[in-house]
Motif scaffolding. Structure first.
Motif, PDB file in Angstrom:
ATOM      1  N   PHE A   1     -15.836  -9.430 -21.579  1.00 53.94           N
ATOM      2  CA  PHE A   1     -15.801 -10.891 -21.503  1.00 53.94           C
ATOM      3  C   PHE A   1     -17.216 -11.481 -21.326  1.00 53.94           C
ATOM      4  O   PHE A   1     -17.613 -12.416 -22.033  1.00 53.94           O
TER       5      PHE A   1
ATOM      6  N   SER B 261     -20.853   2.117 -25.738  1.00 53.66           N
ATOM      7  CA  SER B 261     -19.431   1.844 -25.542  1.00 53.66           C
ATOM      8  C   SER B 261     -18.617   3.121 -25.639  1.00 53.66           C
ATOM      9  O   SER B 261     -18.967   4.043 -26.382  1.00 53.66           O
TER      10      SER B 261
ATOM     11  N   ALA C 105     -15.762  -1.872 -30.434  1.00 48.04           N
ATOM     12  CA  ALA C 105     -16.888  -2.670 -29.931  1.00 48.04           C
ATOM     13  C   ALA C 105     -17.687  -3.255 -31.101  1.00 48.04           C
ATOM     14  O   ALA C 105     -18.077  -4.428 -31.080  1.00 48.04           O
TER      15      ALA C 105
ATOM     16  N   GLY D 166     -17.664  -1.606 -16.278  1.00 47.49           N
ATOM     17  CA  GLY D 166     -16.796  -1.388 -15.124  1.00 47.49           C
ATOM     18  C   GLY D 166     -15.340  -1.640 -15.448  1.00 47.49           C
ATOM     19  O   GLY D 166     -15.020  -2.568 -16.186  1.00 47.49           O
ATOM     20  N   GLU D 167     -14.473  -0.791 -14.904  1.00 49.83           N
ATOM     21  CA  GLU D 167     -13.020  -1.004 -15.018  1.00 49.83           C
ATOM     22  C   GLU D 167     -12.663  -2.325 -14.344  1.00 49.83           C
ATOM     23  O   GLU D 167     -13.222  -2.653 -13.287  1.00 49.83           O
ATOM     24  N   PRO D 168     -11.697  -3.073 -14.909  1.00 49.94           N
ATOM     25  CA  PRO D 168     -11.261  -4.310 -14.244  1.00 49.94           C
ATOM     26  C   PRO D 168     -10.777  -4.030 -12.822  1.00 49.94           C
ATOM     27  O   PRO D 168     -10.132  -3.020 -12.581  1.00 49.94           O
TER      28      PRO D 168
ATOM     29  N   ARG E  61     -18.550   2.332 -12.648  1.00 53.98           N
ATOM     30  CA  ARG E  61     -19.768   1.577 -12.326  1.00 53.98           C
ATOM     31  C   ARG E  61     -20.894   2.496 -11.844  1.00 53.98           C
ATOM     32  O   ARG E  61     -21.962   2.563 -12.450  1.00 53.98           O
TER      33      ARG E  61
ATOM     34  N   ALA F  17     -21.407  -7.796  -7.440  1.00 57.71           N
ATOM     35  CA  ALA F  17     -20.519  -8.954  -7.338  1.00 57.71           C
ATOM     36  C   ALA F  17     -20.617  -9.550  -5.942  1.00 57.71           C
ATOM     37  O   ALA F  17     -21.105  -8.897  -5.003  1.00 57.71           O
TER      38      ALA F  17
ATOM     39  N   TRP G 206     -23.066   0.719  -5.896  1.00 57.74           N
ATOM     40  CA  TRP G 206     -23.474   0.413  -7.282  1.00 57.74           C
ATOM     41  C   TRP G 206     -24.931  -0.071  -7.279  1.00 57.74           C
ATOM     42  O   TRP G 206     -25.761   0.363  -8.085  1.00 57.74           O
TER      43      TRP G 206
END
Ligand code: NDP
Length: 294
Positions: free
Chosen positions: A11, A31, A37, A64-66, A84, A110, A140
């Motif tokens: 996203f 990817s 991709a 990173g995985e959701p 990550r 984050a 991370w």
């Protein structure tokens, strides 16, 4: 600049790639699914194996995985961490033996770094939290900082909730809000530190291009809001009522521990970026939402 991007198909990544290409950078995306991709990223060199990456001058690390897609159990938590910290470790192993290494790494993190917090405004010097998300972000970032020993300038980007038109948290919220069934999450008092995707991308470009930039940066708009204010503003922008709360117990039931990401928050300010002169195009929530939602 030739820039290597991880998570480039996501996203944030897709919009980042489109922007960086527009301003003249050459991109390589690493990817796991290079064919898909490449379809999403026209004109980008997509690779499955880092050995194919050549003459890279800068790296943006977003893979990173959701986090909130499903409940966390021990296996899921390990996948989230490996995607990550493991990816960052692989980047370092790839860079280390190179004679001409990239000179800058902009690496994801984050606002969850700070853990669940009260109303206290947080700048980049605030202490990390101790829950799963906070430890994930801390580790991370630590992994990314190892690149300093290899001579890279490292920027760690503590990203807030990214608002964009075609994905992310907002897309999940939009349907109930459009139906007039939206409202605050839990009691709505938790802080919601958000950023318009265009500003996040602008900040990543700025960190790549400014040789003096380094260290931790809060990737959030200068005006975070309590979550109930976010819900009210989204309702106003959509001309819909937004009074129906999403009950905390229902979220806990559905998501278990992962519900803490929605039911708690932190009031994060982009002090470092603003002190160094980064200018936000969408500093206030209502304007940002109007631009994203139309
Ligand atoms: P997306 O889920 O849209 O994209 C993440 C990308 O990471 C995918 O395109 C995928 O690339 C790659 N990825 C997923 N799983 C793995 C895995 N197991 N191993 C290696 N790579 C993997 O995320 P966003 O674009 O929304 O976010 C990008 C980063 O920013 C994430 O790390 C996220 O935690 C962080 N962030 C995002 C926020 C937001 O509001 N969106 C807020 C705060 C932080 P591929 O399939 O091509 O390999």
């Amino acid at each position: 600049m030739r820039i290597l991007i991880t998570g480039g198909s996501g996203f944030i990544g897709q919009a980042l790639c489109a922007h960086l290409q527009r301003v003249g950078h050459r991109l390589t995306v690493w990817s796991r699914h290079p064919r898909q991709a490449a379809q999403r990223l026209p004109g980008v060199h997509v690779i499955e194996d880092l050995a194919e990456a050549n003459e890279i001058e800068a790296v943006v690390n977003l893979a990173g995985e959701p986090l909130v897609a499903r409940r966390w159990n021990a296996r899921r938590k390990q996948q989230i961490r490996d995607s990550r910290i493991g990816t960052t470790e692989k980047l370092l192993r790839w860079m280390a033996p190179q004679l001409r290494r990239p000179h800058v790494l902009v690496s994801g993190s984050a606002v969850g770094y700070y853990g669940p917090r009260d109303d206290t405004p947080l700048d980049e010097s605030a202490a990390p939290g101790e829950d799963f998300a906070a430890l994930l972000c801390r580790d991370w970032e630590h992994e990314a900082m190892e690149a300093e020993a290899l001579g890279l300038r490292v920027c760690r980007l503590r990203t807030g909730i990214v608002l964009g038109p075609d994905g992310g948290a907002l897309q999940k919220m939009l349907l109930p809000f459009r139906l007039g069934l939206g409202g605050p999450i839990g009691d709505g008092r938790q802080w919601f530190s958000w950023i318009h995707r265009e500003d996040l991308i602008g900040l990543i470009q700025w960190l790549l291009e400014h040789d003096h930039a380094g260290g931790a940066y809060n990737g959030t708009a200068p005006e975070p809001v309590p979550q109930r204010e976010f819900a009210r503003t989204l309702g106003r922008v959509l001309h819909r009522p937004a009074f129906l709360p999403m009950p905390a117990f229902a979220l806990r039931l559905a998501l278990g521990e992962a519900s803490t990401l929605l039911l708690t928050g932190q009031r994060v300010l982009p002090v470092h970026a603003m002190a160094e002169g980064f200018a936000f195009r969408h500093p206030a929530l209502e304007g940002a939402l109007r631009e994203v939602v139309h």
